[in-house]
Design a protein around this motif. Structure first.
Motif, short mmCIF file in Angstrom:
data_model
loop_
_atom_site.label_atom_id
_atom_site.label_comp_id
_atom_site.label_asym_id
_atom_site.label_seq_id
_atom_site.Cartn_x
_atom_site.Cartn_y
_atom_site.Cartn_z
N ALA A 111 -1.77 -6.55 6.89
CA ALA A 111 -1.10 -5.43 7.55
C ALA A 111 0.01 -4.82 6.71
N TRP A 112 0.54 -5.57 5.74
CA TRP A 112 1.63 -5.05 4.90
C TRP A 112 1.73 -5.88 3.64
N VAL A 113 2.02 -5.22 2.52
CA VAL A 113 2.17 -5.89 1.23
C VAL A 113 3.50 -5.47 0.61
N ALA A 114 4.26 -6.45 0.13
CA ALA A 114 5.55 -6.15 -0.49
C ALA A 114 5.37 -5.66 -1.92
N ASN A 115 4.78 -6.49 -2.76
CA ASN A 115 4.66 -6.19 -4.20
C ASN A 115 3.30 -5.58 -4.52
N PRO A 187 5.74 1.61 4.91
CA PRO A 187 4.35 1.25 5.23
C PRO A 187 3.47 1.27 3.98
N GLY A 188 2.39 0.52 4.04
CA GLY A 188 1.41 0.53 2.97
C GLY A 188 0.21 1.35 3.38
N ASN A 189 -0.89 0.67 3.64
CA ASN A 189 -2.08 1.39 4.11
C ASN A 189 -2.26 1.25 5.61
N GLN A 207 7.38 10.05 4.28
CA GLN A 207 6.93 8.67 4.45
C GLN A 207 5.41 8.69 4.43
N LEU A 208 4.81 8.05 3.45
CA LEU A 208 3.37 8.15 3.25
C LEU A 208 2.65 6.89 3.69
N ASP A 217 -7.52 -4.71 -4.74
CA ASP A 217 -6.30 -4.19 -5.38
C ASP A 217 -5.51 -3.37 -4.37
N PRO A 218 -4.42 -3.94 -3.82
CA PRO A 218 -3.64 -3.21 -2.80
C PRO A 218 -2.68 -2.18 -3.38
#
Length: 844
Positions: A111-115, A187-189, A207-208, A217-218
């Motif tokens: 649901a979310w990626v930091a790096n 947010p990420g994707n 904010q995308l 590959d995130p």
């Protein structure tokens, strides 16, 4: 390194460490005391277990003296989300991210990626910890590769907490009510309920929501969703620049071009605009529902919900609707074909730039030439390959030249070493000096583009070689072998045709024997009706489907495919999605999404399943929305002709899906003839079926109204009682409304009166209005939708003439009493103006 937080893997390691400590103490410090008792050892172990329990109690928090590394994780309070190191697919890279704890898929649903942009290779030598008031990720070399980037003045008190809504927050102390940083702002994707995609009206910062580059590959991909505050709409862009989709402007309830996102009983959408920012957000009416909104690697935005009973993500809706609407989805010299799988293919004479990327559905690299064109030499070294494209998707970045013929246009491109393609049409000569992007093949509005290709890669060269070889073989072997070869080719072509799995539009053309295998020879029957029987099946990729064997289909092959393709383009959240079809000889089958909760009748009329009033009302509203779409928003108006509870299917979240729409035309029903040509369902048929007049959408309105009565009562409208008499519920409901009696007395007794009076009253009034004898006095389904949503008001309409008499038993016809008739006449007089007013309001 601070004291690590325990994960599900950690206690056994701590126990082992405690044992080693105890062993060390026993054989060193107390080695001279040979009578050291077991109670001391037990005390030490008990102390260790107490330490384990005390650390586990803070499993959702990282404090200043703690960190996570390796397989350690933190878990939100109610175990909705988990955060730690993970690998994306088969990649060797690791990332810090959060995933759904309760979603049991083969790989975690991230649901979310930091790096996102800076992965690590060794999770055990890396750690996530709080440094100087920031949450920081240190790689194997202990260098910071990701941080929250705050200027904190009270760094020692900062803690990181993973919340149950999927928001990772930093607080100034565990008891602080405010957040100094939150992952929802980055947010990420994935867009989670409660989060938002915003536009800062002061700084102009967007904010995308950005897609992953691939499934392994995130890092940020080419597709992004952003808010346009000027038009109050959302846009999807390719490479942060080229817009290829818009939601349409916000009208206070929905985005104008996304009817699926209207207010419903699953998602509550809202738009907020103030001096500082503008944003769109959504929440869930049922907090137990697991849902996510993603910017997919396909370039489409998708809303998905988790189905606990089937253990899979269910696609609620997606935009753009077709894959080839996504800008440059297949990359340079790649062509998108909606009528085939895979969607992306390289042009003849080209290969994927990266086959490994293509296998991961990352087509952004496009295609490269197999053989470089020999520029500056004779034209025999290359030729032009004609390809078809749609006029509304002509590849960008072309130059228009003033030339007088197609031949001159070709010569211009031939003499230009940088020219890769040309076309000549009514707009003149167009040439492409760079890469060809956004190529899309279709059967509509075709134009021809001629692509420069090395001669050795042109199909004609291979064809000529084949002719030469064929001639040599023919001269040696003789006529007999040639005939044998022809027979063999005919046999192979026949097999190829029979075994083909093509795609019509976005529909898969299934082979009959494959569906026979998927349904175990049509053994698991789900139901049946006037259109045919339905069977449960499982495709080779484990997808569960419903296969309908149609009866009495009169069209030929070409017409059937045309009609089915039209049905396949219709997509709405309240309509069952058609996946594909099969047409072999007299066998005509349709393949639909499988609805795990079956049809509505199994809930309304069964004592084993019970729908509460709120769910019934929302199903009534969702069904109305589906019919509005069929009647008014499709390219061609579709009359269902068989609306009844059996044709309202329920997905895993009990969202209603109208089934069998468009099939009336497929099986050859004549809407201008009498009832004998109609195979609808008795009890739901409008009077005009008997009159021989042309059938309109108001026939569906009548059937819908009869069905509404069954929503209220939980029984069939005409049900046999214990004394052998028949009760006609619509008459009883109309009398209760007219007499002003307690409306809850007619509600399904299994609900024990647990229903909203105003909603029951509204459904009764709408039902009475829908079953008016004269179709002109019935409402349109769009009016019904607005009434149920609370946009329009409606009073008691005239009692339909069909309710002026009813069958009390098989031998007697009982009429209303004079007082009842006078009350009906009075109601009819009082309601003439209210019906007209409601219609006028709706049209306005």
């Amino acid at each position: 390194m601070g004291l690590p937080i325990l994960s599900t893997f950690q206690p056994k390691f701590l126990v082992l460490r405690c044992f080693r400590i105890s062993k060390f103490i026993f054989f060193s410090k107390f080695s001279k005391i040979m009578f050291f008792t077991n109670s001391v050892m037990g005390f030490l172990l008990l102390l260790c277990f107490s330490l384990i329990l005390s650390l586990s109690s803070g499993a959702d928090t990282i404090t200043a003296n703690q960190s996570i590394s390796g397989d350690q994780t933190i878990v939100s309070k109610d175990e909705h989300f988990e955060l730690g190191f993970f690998k994306a697919g088969n990649s060797s890279n690791y990332y810090i991210g959060m995933w759904y704890k309760k979603v049991t898929t083969v790989t975690p649903t991230i649901a979310w990626v930091a790096n996102r942009e800076t992965p690590i290779s060794n999770r055990f030598n890396s750690e996530l910890k709080i440094i100087d008031g920031n949450l920081v990720l240190l790689n194997e070399s202990k260098s910071p590769i990701w941080t929250t980037g705050l200027n904190s003045s009270n760094s020692n008190s900062v803690v990181a907490v993973l919340l149950d809504d999927g928001n990772l927050v930093l607080k100034n102390g565990p008891n602080s009510t405010g957040n100094i940083w939150q992952s929802f702002d980055f947010p990420g994707n994935t867009w989670l309920p409660g989060a938002r995609i915003a536009y800062n009206n002061i700084t102009g910062k967007k904010q995308l929501l950005t897609s992953w580059k691939s499934s392994e590959d995130p890092s940020e991909g080419l597709f992004s969703l952003e808010l346009d505050p000027n038009e109050k709409q959302y846009l999807i862009r390719w490479n942060r620049s080229q817009q290829y989709w818009t939601s349409g402007s916000w009208n206070g309830q929905i985005f104008s071009l996304v009817p699926e996102m209207r207010l419903n009983y699953i998602y509550n959408f809202s738009y907020v605009e103030n001096q500082n920012e503008s944003y769109f957000t959504y929440s869930l009416y049922n907090p137990e529902t697991i849902s996510r909104f993603i910017m997919d690697i396909s370039g489409q935005i998708k809303q998905l919900s988790w189905l606990e009973n089937t253990q899979e993500w269910n696609l609620f809706w997606s935009q753009p609707r077709t894959q080839c609407e996504v800008y440059d989805y297949c990359g340079a010299f790649g062509s998108c074909r909606q009528s085939g799988l895979p969607f992306c293919n390289c042009l003849t004479g080209f290969d994927p730039r990266s086959q490994s990327d293509w296998s991961l559905s990352d087509f952004s690299g496009g295609c490269v030439r197999k053989t470089e064109v020999q520029c500056g030499r004779t034209s025999e070294k290359y030729g032009f390959l004609p390809i078809s494209s749609t006029t509304n998707k002509k590849p960008p970045n072309f130059t228009v030249l003033a030339v007088g013929s197609s031949g001159e246009c070709q010569r211009t491109c031939s003499n230009n070493c940088t020219c890769n393609a040309y076309s000549y049409d009514n707009n003149g000569c167009s040439i492409w000096n760079g890469e060809l992007l956004n190529l899309s093949e279709d059967n509509n509005n075709e134009i021809t583009i001629y692509v420069k290709v090395a001669s050795k890669d042109l199909p004609s060269e291979k064809k000529n070689n084949g002719v030469i070889i064929g001639a040599i073989v023919g001269s040696v072997v003789g006529v007999v072998l040639i005939l044998g070869l022809i027979l063999l080719l005919m046999h192979r072509n026949k097999r190829r045709f029979v075994g083909k799995t093509a795609v019509e539009g976005s529909l898969v053309s299934f082979v009959y024997r494959d569906l026979q295998t998927a349904t175990k020879n049509f053994s698991d029957k789900l139901g049946g009706g006037g259109f045919g029987s339905v069977f449960k099946g499982t495709l080779p990729d484990s997808t569960v489907v419903a296969v309908k064997k149609l009866e009495s289909v009169t069209q030929g092959e070409k017409q059937f495919r045309s009609e089915v393709s039209t049905i396949g383009t219709i997509q709405h959240v309240n309509l069952v999605r058609l996946r594909g079809f099969c047409s072999e000889g007299n066998s005509k089958l349709l393949v639909y999404d499988y609805m795990p909760n079956g049809s509505l009748d199994s809930y309304l009329f069964s004592n084993e399943k019970l729908l509460d009033w709120k769910t019934r009302y929302q199903i009534a509203l969702g069904t109305a929305r589906g019919l509005v779409y069929l009647h008014e928003k499709c390219r061609d108006c579709i009359i269902h002709c068989d609306i009844k509870p059996e044709n309202i299917l329920l997905d895993g979240d009990l969202c209603p899906k109208v089934a069998d729409f468009g099939l009336a035309k497929l099986v050859g029903r004549d809407f201008s003839r009498v009832l004998t040509t109609m195979r609808g369902t008795r009890g739901y048929l409008a009077p005009e079926w008997l009159s021989g007049v042309a059938i309109t959408t108001k026939a569906d309105v009548y059937s819908y109204g009869m069905m509404l009565f069954e929503f209220i009562s939980g029984t069939r409208n005409s049900e046999q009682s214990e004394d052998g008499k028949k009760k006609f519920f619509p008459m009883r409901a109309a009398n209760v409304l007219i007499d002003g009696d307690d409306i809850l007395t007619i509600v399904d007794p299994r609900l024990n009166g647990d229903a909203k009076v105003e909603e029951v009253t509204k459904l009764c009034k709408v039902a009475c209005w829908c079953i008016q004898d004269d179709e002109e006095t019935r409402p349109a389904m769009s009016q019904v939708e607005q009434i149920l949503e609370g946009i329009l008001d409606v009073n008691m309409p005239p009692k339909p003439r069909a309710l002026q008499l009813f069958v009390d038993d098989e031998e007697h016809v009982v009429f209303f009493t004079e007082s009842s008739t006078s009350q009906s006449s009075q109601a009819q007089s009082n309601m003439s103006s209210s019906v007209s007013q409601a219609k006028s309001t709706a049209s306005t």
